[in-house]
Design a protein around this motif. Structure first.
Motif, PDB file in Angstrom:
ATOM      1  N   LYS A   1       3.303   2.555 -15.030  1.00 32.21           N
ATOM      2  CA  LYS A   1       2.460   3.558 -14.387  1.00 32.21           C
ATOM      3  C   LYS A   1       1.003   3.115 -14.226  1.00 32.21           C
ATOM      4  O   LYS A   1       0.452   3.198 -13.127  1.00 32.21           O
ATOM      5  CB  LYS A   1       2.553   4.885 -15.134  1.00 32.21           C
TER       6      LYS A   1
ATOM      7  N   LEU B   1       4.688   5.833  -4.906  1.00 32.75           N
ATOM      8  CA  LEU B   1       5.052   5.838  -6.326  1.00 32.75           C
ATOM      9  C   LEU B   1       4.065   6.695  -7.125  1.00 32.75           C
ATOM     10  O   LEU B   1       4.457   7.408  -8.049  1.00 32.75           O
ATOM     11  CB  LEU B   1       5.060   4.407  -6.857  1.00 32.75           C
TER      12      LEU B   1
ATOM     13  N   LEU C   1     -10.853 -11.040   4.210  1.00 33.62           N
ATOM     14  CA  LEU C   1     -11.975 -10.160   3.877  1.00 33.62           C
ATOM     15  C   LEU C   1     -12.961 -10.861   2.947  1.00 33.62           C
ATOM     16  O   LEU C   1     -14.185 -10.761   3.118  1.00 33.62           O
ATOM     17  CB  LEU C   1     -11.430  -8.889   3.223  1.00 33.62           C
TER      18      LEU C   1
ATOM     19  N   THR D   1       2.785   1.661  -3.490  1.00 34.53           N
ATOM     20  CA  THR D   1       1.974   2.138  -4.626  1.00 34.53           C
ATOM     21  C   THR D   1       1.559   3.600  -4.451  1.00 34.53           C
ATOM     22  O   THR D   1       1.545   4.366  -5.407  1.00 34.53           O
ATOM     23  CB  THR D   1       0.710   1.269  -4.826  1.00 34.53           C
ATOM     24  N   VAL D   2       1.232   3.977  -3.204  1.00 30.53           N
ATOM     25  CA  VAL D   2       0.800   5.364  -2.954  1.00 30.53           C
ATOM     26  C   VAL D   2       1.988   6.319  -3.158  1.00 30.53           C
ATOM     27  O   VAL D   2       1.853   7.349  -3.840  1.00 30.53           O
ATOM     28  CB  VAL D   2       0.188   5.508  -1.535  1.00 30.53           C
TER      29      VAL D   2
ATOM     30  N   PHE E   1      -0.239  -9.055   1.944  1.00 29.53           N
ATOM     31  CA  PHE E   1      -1.488  -8.329   1.742  1.00 29.53           C
ATOM     32  C   PHE E   1      -2.582  -9.301   1.282  1.00 29.53           C
ATOM     33  O   PHE E   1      -3.759  -9.094   1.579  1.00 29.53           O
ATOM     34  CB  PHE E   1      -1.321  -7.206   0.710  1.00 29.53           C
TER      35      PHE E   1
ATOM     36  N   LEU F   1      -5.585  -1.964  -3.854  1.00 29.91           N
ATOM     37  CA  LEU F   1      -5.141  -2.100  -2.457  1.00 29.91           C
ATOM     38  C   LEU F   1      -5.904  -1.150  -1.543  1.00 29.91           C
ATOM     39  O   LEU F   1      -6.316  -1.529  -0.440  1.00 29.91           O
ATOM     40  CB  LEU F   1      -3.636  -1.816  -2.355  1.00 29.91           C
ATOM     41  N   LEU F   2      -6.093   0.083  -2.006  1.00 28.74           N
ATOM     42  CA  LEU F   2      -6.839   1.052  -1.184  1.00 28.74           C
ATOM     43  C   LEU F   2      -8.284   0.625  -0.999  1.00 28.74           C
ATOM     44  O   LEU F   2      -8.858   0.758   0.083  1.00 28.74           O
ATOM     45  CB  LEU F   2      -6.780   2.444  -1.830  1.00 28.74           C
TER      46      LEU F   2
ATOM     47  N   ILE G   1      -9.479  -2.493  -1.123  1.00 25.36           N
ATOM     48  CA  ILE G   1      -9.530  -3.647  -0.197  1.00 25.36           C
ATOM     49  C   ILE G   1      -9.359  -3.162   1.242  1.00 25.36           C
ATOM     50  O   ILE G   1     -10.102  -3.564   2.147  1.00 25.36           O
ATOM     51  CB  ILE G   1      -8.465  -4.696  -0.571  1.00 25.36           C
ATOM     52  N   SER G   2      -8.381  -2.278   1.444  1.00 21.94           N
ATOM     53  CA  SER G   2      -8.141  -1.775   2.804  1.00 21.94           C
ATOM     54  C   SER G   2      -9.349  -0.993   3.309  1.00 21.94           C
ATOM     55  O   SER G   2      -9.735  -1.122   4.479  1.00 21.94           O
ATOM     56  CB  SER G   2      -6.911  -0.864   2.819  1.00 21.94           C
TER      57      SER G   2
ATOM     58  N   LEU H   1      -2.660  -4.384   9.738  1.00 21.67           N
ATOM     59  CA  LEU H   1      -2.354  -3.657   8.500  1.00 21.67           C
ATOM     60  C   LEU H   1      -2.051  -2.186   8.816  1.00 21.67           C
ATOM     61  O   LEU H   1      -1.105  -1.609   8.268  1.00 21.67           O
ATOM     62  CB  LEU H   1      -3.528  -3.768   7.524  1.00 21.67           C
TER      63      LEU H   1
ATOM     64  N   MET I   1      -7.056  -5.750  10.118  1.00 20.23           N
ATOM     65  CA  MET I   1      -7.011  -4.314   9.853  1.00 20.23           C
ATOM     66  C   MET I   1      -6.133  -3.580  10.855  1.00 20.23           C
ATOM     67  O   MET I   1      -5.438  -2.630  10.512  1.00 20.23           O
ATOM     68  CB  MET I   1      -8.432  -3.717   9.863  1.00 20.23           C
TER      69      MET I   1
ATOM     70  N   PHE J   1      -0.172   0.141 -14.296  1.00 22.41           N
ATOM     71  CA  PHE J   1      -0.188  -1.031 -13.401  1.00 22.41           C
ATOM     72  C   PHE J   1      -0.164  -0.574 -11.933  1.00 22.41           C
ATOM     73  O   PHE J   1      -0.913  -1.057 -11.093  1.00 22.41           O
ATOM     74  CB  PHE J   1       1.010  -1.943 -13.717  1.00 22.41           C
ATOM     75  N   ASN J   2       0.724   0.392 -11.666  1.00 22.17           N
ATOM     76  CA  ASN J   2       0.862   0.899 -10.292  1.00 22.17           C
ATOM     77  C   ASN J   2      -0.436   1.555  -9.811  1.00 22.17           C
ATOM     78  O   ASN J   2      -0.863   1.345  -8.677  1.00 22.17           O
ATOM     79  CB  ASN J   2       2.012   1.903 -10.227  1.00 22.17           C
ATOM     80  N   LYS J   3      -1.058   2.317 -10.727  1.00 18.45           N
ATOM     81  CA  LYS J   3      -2.288   3.011 -10.344  1.00 18.45           C
ATOM     82  C   LYS J   3      -3.406   2.019 -10.049  1.00 18.45           C
ATOM     83  O   LYS J   3      -4.134   2.156  -9.058  1.00 18.45           O
ATOM     84  CB  LYS J   3      -2.715   3.981 -11.458  1.00 18.45           C
TER      85      LYS J   3
ATOM     86  N   LEU K   1      -3.088  -1.111  -9.219  1.00 16.41           N
ATOM     87  CA  LEU K   1      -2.756  -1.852  -7.991  1.00 16.41           C
ATOM     88  C   LEU K   1      -3.041  -0.989  -6.762  1.00 16.41           C
ATOM     89  O   LEU K   1      -3.610  -1.477  -5.762  1.00 16.41           O
ATOM     90  CB  LEU K   1      -1.275  -2.259  -8.018  1.00 16.41           C
ATOM     91  N   MET K   2      -2.671   0.299  -6.838  1.00 10.58           N
ATOM     92  CA  MET K   2      -2.908   1.189  -5.698  1.00 10.58           C
ATOM     93  C   MET K   2      -4.404   1.300  -5.400  1.00 10.58           C
ATOM     94  O   MET K   2      -4.820   1.185  -4.239  1.00 10.58           O
ATOM     95  CB  MET K   2      -2.340   2.576  -5.990  1.00 10.58           C
TER      96      MET K   2
ATOM     97  N   LEU L   1       0.832  -1.209   0.000  1.00  9.21           N
ATOM     98  CA  LEU L   1       0.000   0.000   0.000  1.00  9.21           C
ATOM     99  C   LEU L   1       0.871   1.265   0.000  1.00  9.21           C
ATOM    100  O   LEU L   1       0.643   2.186  -0.803  1.00  9.21           O
ATOM    101  CB  LEU L   1      -0.893  -0.035   1.250  1.00  9.21           C
TER     102      LEU L   1
END
Lengths: 185, 260
Positions: free
Chosen positions: B2, A29, A123, A26-27, A116, B12-13, B15-16, A144, A141, B4-6, B8-9, A23
């Motif tokens: 790029k 980046l 979930l 990716t954020v 992850f 992930l966000l 899911i979280s 995480l 959570m 792919f990263n977006k 994936l981000m 997480l």
């Protein structure tokens, strides 16, 4: 308390170290990949990510050694580690300190994705099984969240140290050396 | 790299975020209001009126056999309570003409001087009496001896109900109101007793009146309700000056009524 509970606890421990990296990676980046923010420092910060991941691996090793203390015999290790493959996978993160791997940050992302995946799978189980224990997702959570904080703190620390060293280095070169000062000692 | 990263981000966000919502413990929600510890005051609409016709369930009869008038006062003014009761009593307004000796072992006058309105205390009223020579502390020597002298009355005459002025203490309500601090009522009444004096003394006294609601008696076809009156008198005010017991005497009247 049976072994399955210990195995579950060890899975949570490993997740606490590594699950937040994907997480954070990716954020960061995504933010630093922005054209306006692009520069030497942002590239440097991105390059620190796999190194920080490797450092978290060292923390993970320290944590495991502390658990084993003072008995490091094979029997004790065998008895203590209920999730040996997961722990080995976690310890493999050392490899990102090696120049060959830290230049390929995508591998660190893939390494972290396994941890992850546990969050996502719990979930999914919660969503598809009506009688599933909600406490599992709650635990995931919390772990995480802790992992995200750890994975933000370590690259921040490395960046601060890097900037600090750079600053000292720059200023040191501007200070004129006193003539004959070396002969005083 | 790029896109792919977006993707994936975002995944992930997402899911979280879902995980965060699912695991929400609602710890920040305000707690529900705590249960009030205040006494809940509620008054029903029962109305009980006196009568003597057996079989009429609209008329409520005083159940003397299952009622009691008890008193208690610290022994020698300092010890534990000395207790006793009165064997003969009734719920009747003793007018002067009724205050005499009756040659009967039953209730000498009808126990009908009362009415109870649960939700309209102003309409509630009652009057009652006790025969002082019928005091019962469980010690015959005392009950038929020194207490008779102390109360300024005469001994029991077998087969006679003595309702003469010297032998009765009687009460008659002047007002009944809701008790603001409980589910009960505050009854104010005139308490009249000759006691150790030469003439009856009347004093206004307030006591706590509690209503035990009407309930069908299990296994029976009639109902029962109760009234409990608690008050205190100062015996010295009525010419009783011995030190066997304290001046403050607590009196509890437990009256049961049924509609047999």
């Amino acid at each position: 308390m049976d072994n399955s509970f210990l195995a579950y606890i060890q899975k949570l421990e490993a997740m606490a170290f590594f699950s937040g990296y994907a997480l954070v990676y990716t954020v960061i980046l995504s933010i630093l990949g922005n054209r306006r923010l692009k520069g030497k420092l942002s590239d440097r910060i991105v390059s620190f990510l796999p190194i920080s991941y490797g450092l978290i691996g060292i923390l993970f090793l320290g944590f495991q050694l502390r658990k084993l203390y003072p008995d490091y015999s094979f029997e004790h290790i065998h008895f203590t580690f209920q999730q040996p493959f997961l722990i080995i996978w976690g310890l493999l993160s050392f490899a990102f300190l090696a120049p060959v791997l830290y230049k390929r940050p995508l591998f660190s992302l893939l390494h972290s994705c396994l941890f992850f995946y546990f969050v996502a799978s719990d979930l999914f189980k919660q969503a598809t099984t009506p009688l599933a224990d909600t406490n599992i997702v709650k635990n995931d959570m919390r772990v995480l969240a802790a992992s995200v904080i750890l994975n933000i703190a370590v690259p921040c620390l490395i960046t601060i140290l890097f900037l600090g060293f750079n600053y000292i280095k720059k200023h040191k070169s501007l200070i004129p050396k006193k003539q004959g000062s070396s002969t005083l000692f | 790299m790029k896109p792919f990263n977006k993707i994936l981000m975002i995944a992930l966000l997402l899911i979280s975020g879902v995980g965060l919502v699912v695991s929400c413990t609602h710890k920040n929600d305000p707690l529900p209001a705590s249960v009030s510890t205040a006494i809940k005051i509620s008054h029903g609409k029962h109305i009980h009126l006196a009568g003597i016709t057996l079989g009429d369930t609209t008329q409520w009869k005083f159940d003397k056999v299952h009622s009691a008038v008890n008193w208690s006062s610290p022994f020698l003014e300092v010890g534990a309570d000395l207790t006793g009761k009165f064997n003969q009593f009734g719920v009747a307004d003793l007018k002067d003409a009724l205050m005499q000796n009756y040659n009967t072992t039953k209730q000498p006058v009808p126990d009908t001087s009362w009415a109870f309105y649960e939700n309209e205390p102003a309409k509630t009223h009652f009057a009652g009496y006790i025969q002082t020579n019928q005091v019962n502390t469980g010690e015959p020597g005392r009950d038929g001896g020194c207490l008779i002298t102390t109360f300024g009355t005469t001994k029991i005459v077998a087969g006679t109900q003595n309702l003469t002025v010297a032998n009765v203490a009687h009460i008659k309500t002047t007002s009944v109101v809701f008790d603001p601090l409980s589910n009960g009522y505050i009854a104010t009444f005139d308490f009249t007793w000759q006691g150790g004096g030469s003439a009856p003394v009347t004093q206004s006294i307030s006591g706590k009146l509690t209503y035990v609601p009407e309930t069908l008696v299990p296994g029976a076809t009639y109902s029962d309700f109760g009234l409990k009156l608690e008050f205190q008198i100062n015996k010295a005010d009525f010419g009783v000056n011995n030190t066997e017991v304290a001046d403050k005497v607590n009196i509890v009247v437990n009256a049961n009524f049924n509609n047999k």
